[in-house]
Design a protein around this motif. Structure first.
Motif, PDB file in Angstrom:
ATOM      1  N   ALA A  78      51.364  39.562  46.909  1.00 39.97           N
ATOM      2  CA  ALA A  78      50.255  40.186  47.383  1.00 39.97           C
ATOM      3  C   ALA A  78      49.005  39.983  47.005  1.00 39.97           C
ATOM      4  CB  ALA A  78      50.922  41.861  46.798  1.00 39.97           C
ATOM      5  N   SER A  79      48.054  41.052  46.946  1.00 39.60           N
ATOM      6  CA  SER A  79      46.513  40.776  46.456  1.00 39.60           C
ATOM      7  C   SER A  79      46.329  41.386  45.062  1.00 39.60           C
ATOM      8  CB  SER A  79      45.798  41.532  47.561  1.00 39.60           C
ATOM      9  OG  SER A  79      45.984  43.065  47.689  1.00 39.60           O
ATOM     10  N   ALA A  80      45.718  40.589  44.371  1.00 40.53           N
ATOM     11  CA  ALA A  80      45.261  40.935  43.120  1.00 40.53           C
ATOM     12  C   ALA A  80      43.753  41.814  43.317  1.00 40.53           C
ATOM     13  CB  ALA A  80      44.768  39.846  42.163  1.00 40.53           C
ATOM     14  N   PHE A  81      43.450  42.215  42.013  1.00 44.11           N
ATOM     15  CA  PHE A  81      42.257  43.112  42.024  1.00 44.11           C
ATOM     16  C   PHE A  81      40.837  42.835  42.973  1.00 44.11           C
ATOM     17  CE2 PHE A  81      44.074  45.331  38.174  1.00 44.11           C
ATOM     18  CZ  PHE A  81      44.024  46.708  38.432  1.00 44.11           C
ATOM     19  N   PRO A  82      40.512  41.492  42.676  1.00 42.00           N
ATOM     20  CA  PRO A  82      39.368  41.191  43.453  1.00 42.00           C
ATOM     21  C   PRO A  82      39.586  40.929  44.965  1.00 42.00           C
ATOM     22  CG  PRO A  82      40.110  39.292  41.960  1.00 42.00           C
ATOM     23  CD  PRO A  82      40.933  40.346  41.648  1.00 42.00           C
ATOM     24  N   GLU A  83      40.816  41.040  45.346  1.00 43.53           N
ATOM     25  CA  GLU A  83      41.066  40.779  46.747  1.00 43.53           C
ATOM     26  C   GLU A  83      41.347  41.897  47.373  1.00 43.53           C
ATOM     27  OE1 GLU A  83      43.392  36.636  44.814  1.00 43.53           O
ATOM     28  OE2 GLU A  83      44.481  38.292  45.841  1.00 43.53           O
ATOM     29  N   LYS A  84      41.070  43.289  47.002  1.00 49.43           N
ATOM     30  CA  LYS A  84      41.511  44.244  47.726  1.00 49.43           C
ATOM     31  C   LYS A  84      40.374  45.428  47.710  1.00 49.43           C
ATOM     32  CE  LYS A  84      45.104  44.919  45.046  1.00 49.43           C
ATOM     33  NZ  LYS A  84      46.389  45.465  44.522  1.00 49.43           N
ATOM     34  N   THR A  85      40.433  46.119  48.401  1.00 49.57           N
ATOM     35  CA  THR A  85      39.472  47.366  48.304  1.00 49.57           C
ATOM     36  C   THR A  85      40.405  48.564  48.308  1.00 49.57           C
ATOM     37  OG1 THR A  85      37.699  46.473  49.811  1.00 49.57           O
ATOM     38  CG2 THR A  85      37.875  48.861  49.766  1.00 49.57           C
ATOM     39  N   GLY A  86      40.016  49.623  47.332  1.00 48.19           N
ATOM     40  CA  GLY A  86      40.884  50.749  47.015  1.00 48.19           C
ATOM     41  C   GLY A  86      40.177  51.620  46.034  1.00 48.19           C
ATOM     42  N   THR A  87      40.904  52.675  45.601  1.00 47.44           N
ATOM     43  CA  THR A  87      40.391  53.598  44.335  1.00 47.44           C
ATOM     44  C   THR A  87      41.254  53.277  43.334  1.00 47.44           C
ATOM     45  OG1 THR A  87      41.742  55.322  45.377  1.00 47.44           O
ATOM     46  CG2 THR A  87      39.554  55.223  46.112  1.00 47.44           C
ATOM     47  N   PHE A  88      40.585  53.487  42.282  1.00 47.20           N
ATOM     48  CA  PHE A  88      41.345  53.406  40.882  1.00 47.20           C
ATOM     49  C   PHE A  88      40.869  54.680  40.107  1.00 47.20           C
ATOM     50  CE2 PHE A  88      40.957  49.207  42.692  1.00 47.20           C
ATOM     51  CZ  PHE A  88      42.171  48.837  42.262  1.00 47.20           C
ATOM     52  N   THR A  89      41.625  55.225  39.091  1.00 48.11           N
ATOM     53  CA  THR A  89      41.303  56.156  38.353  1.00 48.11           C
ATOM     54  C   THR A  89      41.623  56.251  36.845  1.00 48.11           C
ATOM     55  OG1 THR A  89      41.618  57.844  40.370  1.00 48.11           O
ATOM     56  CG2 THR A  89      41.484  58.741  38.194  1.00 48.11           C
ATOM     57  N   ARG A  93      39.282  60.564  34.257  1.00 50.99           N
ATOM     58  CA  ARG A  93      39.219  61.073  35.442  1.00 50.99           C
ATOM     59  C   ARG A  93      38.290  60.821  36.613  1.00 50.99           C
ATOM     60  NH1 ARG A  93      37.799  65.703  34.696  1.00 50.99           N
ATOM     61  NH2 ARG A  93      37.598  65.900  32.458  1.00 50.99           N
ATOM     62  N   GLN A  94      37.916  59.361  36.390  1.00 54.99           N
ATOM     63  CA  GLN A  94      36.810  58.963  37.352  1.00 54.99           C
ATOM     64  C   GLN A  94      37.547  58.391  38.632  1.00 54.99           C
ATOM     65  OE1 GLN A  94      33.650  56.627  35.744  1.00 54.99           O
ATOM     66  NE2 GLN A  94      32.763  57.972  34.701  1.00 54.99           N
ATOM     67  N   VAL A  95      37.425  58.840  39.664  1.00 49.73           N
ATOM     68  CA  VAL A  95      37.580  58.065  40.719  1.00 49.73           C
ATOM     69  C   VAL A  95      36.670  57.152  41.050  1.00 49.73           C
ATOM     70  CG1 VAL A  95      38.730  58.399  43.070  1.00 49.73           C
ATOM     71  CG2 VAL A  95      39.199  60.118  41.672  1.00 49.73           C
ATOM     72  N   GLN A  96      36.989  55.680  41.151  1.00 42.25           N
ATOM     73  CA  GLN A  96      36.236  54.629  41.269  1.00 42.25           C
ATOM     74  C   GLN A  96      36.507  54.003  42.634  1.00 42.25           C
ATOM     75  OE1 GLN A  96      35.453  52.689  37.143  1.00 42.25           O
ATOM     76  NE2 GLN A  96      37.513  54.010  36.914  1.00 42.25           N
ATOM     77  N   LEU A  97      35.668  53.378  43.227  1.00 37.47           N
ATOM     78  CA  LEU A  97      35.958  52.353  44.344  1.00 37.47           C
ATOM     79  C   LEU A  97      35.912  51.111  44.102  1.00 37.47           C
ATOM     80  CD1 LEU A  97      36.197  52.219  47.378  1.00 37.47           C
ATOM     81  CD2 LEU A  97      33.888  52.278  47.933  1.00 37.47           C
ATOM     82  N   GLY A  98      36.845  50.325  44.041  1.00 35.49           N
ATOM     83  CA  GLY A  98      36.795  48.869  44.006  1.00 35.49           C
ATOM     84  C   GLY A  98      36.773  48.191  45.340  1.00 35.49           C
TER      85      GLY A  98
END
Length: 218
Positions: A78-89, A93-98
């Motif tokens: 599968a893909s690692a952090f720098p290889e994907k787009t998605g949200t992380f919290t 409680r900050q919803v962040q966009l990676g």
């Protein structure tokens, strides 16, 4: 598909799903949906339930030693952090966009693509174009993020939830006037300290902890 055969012959509770904190919110949501609707079981857990334990430690706690000692039959790269787009919290409680920075190497695939392939193999008909589609579905089911649009995340990078209506600034403080109890007051219960099984001593004087990344910690 082998998973479908196991479900159909041995029953849905012969299957289980276990998620990792390394996945984005959108991937975790879709994976849990796959487990419940595709596998047909509520046997689903996540390593964050054990206070951000590693996936290996949480598997040992939840499933037992066989979860990590039995030989792997199938590995899906599968893909690692720098290889994907998605949200992380994280815990404030900050919803962040990676945002994806590089492509996955070799035969690795996006997690959302892998989950959808598994879902379609289980007889479902899923067509999500990406994390945005999954996040918009999450907004419909979770009132606390209903006001957070994908476009706003792209513009502001992060929004604090609860944010129930579009345009709301997001609530940095959750309980301002009352708590969700019958009296409106919080119930504080003292807890006894539970020490670690192994404490520092003269031979091993240091305590090491796992590192944290911004997306799933402070």
């Amino acid at each position: 598909m082998r998973l479908r055969g196991i479900r159909d012959t041995k029953g849905p509770n012969a299957l289980a799903g276990f998620g990792s904190a390394k996945g984005a919110n959108d991937e975790a949501c879709l994976f849990q949906k796959l487990t419940r609707t595709g596998f047909g079981t509520n046997n689903v857990d996540h390593c964050t339930r054990l206070c951000h334990a590693s996936s290996v430690a949480a598997l040992l706690e939840e499933v037992g030693s066989g979860a990590v000692s039995n030989p792997l039959r199938v590995v899906l790269p599968a893909s690692a952090f720098p290889e994907k787009t998605g949200t992380f919290t994280n815990t404030d409680r900050q919803v962040q966009l990676g945002r994806q920075a590089i492509n996955p190497p070799g035969d690795a695939r996006q997690d959302l693509w892998i989950i959808q392939q598994m879902a379609n193999g289980m007889g479902l008909d899923w067509h999500y174009d990406g994390a945005k589609d999954v996040f918009n579905e999450m907004r419909k089911a979770m009132h606390s993020i209903a006001g957070i649009t994908w476009e706003r995340l792209e513009a502001e990078h992060s929004v604090t939830y609860p944010c129930e209506n579009e345009g709301d600034p997001g609530d940095e403080v959750v309980f301002i006037e009352r708590f969700p109890t019958q009296s409106g007051r919080a119930k504080l219960v003292p807890a006894k300290l539970i020490s670690a099984n192994e404490k520092p001593d003269a031979d091993f004087p240091m305590v090491l902890i796992t590192g944290r990344q911004l997306e799933h910690w402070h």
